[in-house]
Design a protein around this motif. Structure first.
Motif, PDB file in Angstrom:
ATOM      1  N   VAL A  94       0.841  -1.202   0.000  1.00 48.15           N
ATOM      2  CA  VAL A  94       0.000   0.000   0.000  1.00 48.15           C
ATOM      3  C   VAL A  94       0.876   1.253   0.000  1.00 48.15           C
ATOM      4  O   VAL A  94       0.555   2.241  -0.677  1.00 48.15           O
ATOM      5  CB  VAL A  94      -0.953  -0.007   1.206  1.00 48.15           C
ATOM      6  N   THR A  95       2.008   1.206   0.735  1.00 45.76           N
ATOM      7  CA  THR A  95       2.908   2.366   0.756  1.00 45.76           C
ATOM      8  C   THR A  95       3.472   2.637  -0.624  1.00 45.76           C
ATOM      9  O   THR A  95       3.533   3.789  -1.083  1.00 45.76           O
ATOM     10  CB  THR A  95       4.051   2.129   1.758  1.00 45.76           C
ATOM     11  N   GLY A  96       3.881   1.591  -1.348  1.00 45.49           N
ATOM     12  CA  GLY A  96       4.399   1.780  -2.696  1.00 45.49           C
ATOM     13  C   GLY A  96       3.359   2.366  -3.636  1.00 45.49           C
ATOM     14  O   GLY A  96       3.643   3.295  -4.405  1.00 45.49           O
ATOM     15  N   ALA A  97       2.140   1.825  -3.562  1.00 47.29           N
ATOM     16  CA  ALA A  97       1.066   2.355  -4.407  1.00 47.29           C
ATOM     17  C   ALA A  97       0.737   3.801  -4.042  1.00 47.29           C
ATOM     18  O   ALA A  97       0.477   4.635  -4.918  1.00 47.29           O
ATOM     19  CB  ALA A  97      -0.178   1.475  -4.274  1.00 47.29           C
ATOM     20  N   ALA A  98       0.752   4.115  -2.744  1.00 48.28           N
ATOM     21  CA  ALA A  98       0.468   5.477  -2.299  1.00 48.28           C
ATOM     22  C   ALA A  98       1.539   6.449  -2.775  1.00 48.28           C
ATOM     23  O   ALA A  98       1.246   7.598  -3.127  1.00 48.28           O
ATOM     24  CB  ALA A  98       0.360   5.516  -0.775  1.00 48.28           C
ATOM     25  N   MET A  99       2.808   6.001  -2.791  1.00 47.34           N
ATOM     26  CA  MET A  99       3.886   6.860  -3.294  1.00 47.34           C
ATOM     27  C   MET A  99       3.694   7.176  -4.772  1.00 47.34           C
ATOM     28  O   MET A  99       3.893   8.318  -5.204  1.00 47.34           O
ATOM     29  CB  MET A  99       5.239   6.183  -3.056  1.00 47.34           C
ATOM     30  N   LEU A 100       3.306   6.171  -5.558  1.00 44.60           N
ATOM     31  CA  LEU A 100       3.043   6.412  -6.973  1.00 44.60           C
ATOM     32  C   LEU A 100       1.877   7.385  -7.156  1.00 44.60           C
ATOM     33  O   LEU A 100       1.917   8.272  -8.021  1.00 44.60           O
ATOM     34  CB  LEU A 100       2.743   5.088  -7.679  1.00 44.60           C
TER      35      LEU A 100
END
Length: 354
Positions: A94-100
């Motif tokens: 979720v953190t990776g997707a949120a960063m994108l």
């Protein structure tokens, strides 16, 4: 881009929301005890961070969520378990997707800011300062920009001194954005030339129609009101092309709208109707005032949906200095709405000298 108090408050709320969410989840997990299964919800922290934070700040919030998950896993005696591994994996994903999502949002915000900045600069270049004293009148202008979230509009105004007196235009281009600003530029350029060259207001309008005929497409149009004030006559000649009528403030305190005798089409639509704009005269003697404005003034609404009562606010325009009088009206307009207005509002106040 202007940022109001409401926008700053919303920014602070969104900035603190991820931490508040993770704190609530942590407290709930501790109170519920081991096995309650609240730890996967910590991924809401970085998810909410993507709404307003940068990609870097979102990453730090994601790391904080992972660290908090590990600490709570120790408390719940879940370290090394398959459940804890999947929870950490979900928070990381979720953190990776949120960063994108944050990076994409930031790019679009920068692009939108650049477009708005270009449009606002172009608008300021087009709308030149109006002289305080021109011919037989004192003049004052006010331009109230819409809220930052609103699109750039095409309000326009100009005052031109001619050998016979003064010619004025106030108008509003249909639509928003750079196309509206470009159309406003066409109208202003044509008016500045025609106001000097043409013998009367219908001829000026004809020049504007020809200029717009090369610019507009489809059913686009421009509402406008033109005013001609001669130095030697206590009258004003008006020509209204589908625009809100000027508000007249007589020296004796009486207020009225200068409604045209016939309804005329806006500029750009003359070829679609046989009705043509006709000039009409009004008394405009020493001490009289005339307020020209765009529909952003009269279409502003309060929290109950009621339109701004411009005629009832005419006393605000009684100050001796036109600029001082006009400065009071935009402040009252914003108070009436209860915040930033939704559309640009241009106002031009003319006072006939004694």
């Amino acid at each position: 881009m202007r940022v109001g108090a409401g926008d700053r408050a919303a920014g602070r709320f969104l900035g603190s929301l991820p931490f508040a969410m993770m704190a609530v989840i942590a407290v709930t997990d501790v109170l519920a005890g081991p096995g309650a299964g609240f730890l996967p919800l910590l991924s809401l922290g970085p998810a909410f961070a993507s709404l307003s934070s940068s990609a870097r700040r979102t990453a730090w919030i994601g790391l904080a969520a992972l660290a908090l998950c590990l600490a709570l896993a120790v408390y719940d005696e879940l370290i090394g378990s398959r459940q804890n591994f999947l929870t950490l994996l979900s928070i990381g994903g979720v953190t990776g997707a949120a960063m994108l999502a944050s990076a994409s949002r930031e790019g679009k915000e920068r692009e939108l800011h650049d477009i708005r900045t270009v449009a606002e600069v172009a608008q300021r270049v087009l709308l030149r300062p109006v002289p305080r004293r021109v011919g037989p009148i004192h003049a004052a202008v006010s331009y109230t920009s819409a809220a930052a979230r609103a699109r750039i509009g095409g309000d326009l105004y100009e005052v031109v001194t001619t050998p016979g007196g003064v010619r004025i235009i106030v108008g509003d281009v249909q639509g928003k954005g750079l196309d509206a600003v470009e159309t406003a530029a066409v109208v202003l350029a044509a008016f500045r030339e025609a106001a000097f060259d043409e013998p009367d207001l219908p001829s000026v309008v004809l020049r504007l129609e020809k200029a717009l005929g090369r610019q507009l497409t489809g059913e686009q149009f421009v509402t406008a009101v033109l005013v001609e004030i001669a130095s030697e006559r206590a009258k004003a000649r008006l020509l209204n092309c589908g625009h809100p009528p000027p508000l007249l403030l007589r020296a004796d305190g009486h207020a009225e709208f200068a409604d045209p005798p016939d309804v005329a089409p806006p500029l750009g639509l003359a070829s679609m109707t046989p009705v043509q704009a006709s000039p009409y005269e009004i008394e405009f003697g020493p001490g009289d005032r005339m307020l020209l404005y765009t529909d952003g003034v009269i279409e502003a609404r309060d929290d109950r949906g009621a339109f701004y009562p411009l005629a009832d606010r005419s006393d605000l325009l009684r100050a001796h200095d036109p600029q001082e009088a006009l400065d009071a009206l935009p402040h009252d307009l914003v108070r009436y709405v209860g915040g930033p207005i939704d559309d640009d509002a241009a106002m031009l106040l003319l006072r006939r000298r004694q």
